[in-house]
Enzyme design. Structure first.
Site, PDB file in Angstrom:
ATOM      1  CG  ASP A   1      10.722  43.176  -4.081  1.00 27.04           C
ATOM      2  OD1 ASP A   1      10.749  44.382  -4.420  1.00 27.04           O
ATOM      3  OD2 ASP A   1      10.200  42.787  -3.029  1.00 27.04           O
ATOM      4  CB  SER A   2      14.140  46.048  -2.694  1.00 29.10           C
ATOM      5  OG  SER A   2      12.904  46.013  -2.004  1.00 29.10           O
TER       6      SER A   2
ATOM      7  CB  CYS B   1      10.360  45.972  -6.817  1.00 30.26           C
ATOM      8  SG  CYS B   1      10.868  47.419  -5.855  1.00 30.26           S
ATOM      9  CG  ASN B   2       4.291  48.292  -6.484  1.00 32.16           C
ATOM     10  OD1 ASN B   2       3.336  48.600  -7.172  1.00 32.16           O
ATOM     11  ND2 ASN B   2       4.355  47.124  -5.857  1.00 32.16           N
TER      12      ASN B   2
ATOM     13  CD  GLU C   1      12.344  42.546   3.783  1.00 32.92           C
ATOM     14  OE1 GLU C   1      13.198  41.768   4.240  1.00 32.92           O
ATOM     15  OE2 GLU C   1      11.993  42.543   2.578  1.00 32.92           O
TER      16      GLU C   1
ATOM     17  CB  CYS D   1       4.684  48.091  -1.587  1.00 31.67           C
ATOM     18  SG  CYS D   1       6.243  47.390  -0.988  1.00 31.67           S
TER      19      CYS D   1
ATOM     20  CG  HIS E   1       7.898  44.295   1.236  1.00 26.89           C
ATOM     21  ND1 HIS E   1       8.582  44.723   0.120  1.00 26.89           N
ATOM     22  CD2 HIS E   1       8.822  43.697   2.033  1.00 26.89           C
ATOM     23  CE1 HIS E   1       9.865  44.397   0.239  1.00 26.89           C
ATOM     24  NE2 HIS E   1      10.031  43.775   1.390  1.00 26.89           N
TER      25      HIS E   1
END
Length: 269
Positions: free
Chosen positions: A13-14, A76-77, A153, A185, A187
């Site tokens: 993922d990012s 990660c979308n 985050e 997402c 997240h």
């Protein structure tokens, strides 16, 4: 053909969001080892162009391949919208769009499905296209939520500011009388409690991690993937492209009760 494969499953993922997928996979497959890559040096992906996201994703896949993983999960979308292949560089690849779309259709009572995502995910229309290809009768409504990733985050999952921003983003979407909401997402499950406060119990929330675990299980059964049968304890390794004490602290909180055996900083090239 071997009936076992002790190599780890690669997940990328990012940033920190993909740990919600890693946690679900690690719980569903307690014998499997996992290698997670968070590209924290280039976070976020959702505000970047499709060309850049694709380039970063290919670099992540090549890195994980060099670590000798047996499969890649794109947690990660935004990256999933740019890597539709089911195989890349000779490895099975799983992205979150297909599993998330299928799960939404399975749980939706009235085929009125909402999608929350980054600008890149929403602009790609990847979920809408996939859902309509599976069921043309479904009605799909989407909403970009660019502030959700930095809130997650930052670890502000229970902050009053987060509750206000969630309400602001969801208020328009809720007017469409949706019955199901895709957290588009990885997240966003970190903010799940705040989202559920706005949606209430009548709207089904679809989490990518749970959906993608089902697809992996199907491929283990079908033989596309071989299970790990090593008597040694499995390993869960978390790699990032930038060092951050904050990331490590938040990762422990997100993964609990799953324990990461090692945190390390890596170079992709």
């Amino acid at each position: 053909m071997k009936d076992h494969d002790s190599r780890p499953i690669g997940v990328f993922d990012s940033g920190i969001g993909g740990l919600t997928v890693l946690k679900e996979l690690a719980l569903q497959f307690p014998q499997e080892s996992f290698l997670y890559l968070g590209d924290t040096a280039r976070l976020p992906y959702g505000s970047k162009s499709g060309h850049t996201i694709r380039k970063y994703s290919e670099q992540n896949i090549e890195f994980l391949k060099r670590q000798d993983v047996k499969a890649i999960v794109i947690a990660c979308n935004s990256a999933s919208t740019q890597v539709p292949e089911s195989e890349f560089a000779g490895l099975p690849v799983y992205n979150v769009i297909g599993p998330g779309s299928q799960r939404a259709l399975e749980v939706s009572s009235g085929l009125r499905i909402g999608i929350l995502g980054t600008r890149a995910t929403i602009n790609s229309q990847a979920y809408t296209k996939r859902i309509h290809s599976m069921n043309p009768k479904a009605q799909v409504f989407d909403q970009a939520c660019p502030l959700f990733v930095p809130l997650a985050e930052e670890g502000w999952d229970s902050d009053p500011v987060t509750n206000l921003i969630v309400f602001r983003y969801l208020s328009t979407l809720m007017q469409n009388q949706i019955d199901t909401l895709i957290l588009g997402c990885t997240h966003y499950p970190i903010l799940k409690n705040s989202i559920a406060r706005v949606t209430g119990s009548s709207i089904e929330l679809v989490d990518s991690g749970e959906a993608i675990a089902d697809w992996l299980e199907e491929d283990f059964i079908a033989g596309r993937l071989q299970r790990r049968k090593d008597p040694a304890p499995r390993m869960v390794t978390v790699s990032t492209t930038d060092s951050s004490t904050h990331f490590t602290e938040l990762a422990h909180r997100i993964l609990k009760p799953v324990k990461a055996d090692e945190f390390r900083v890596v170079d992709l090239v």
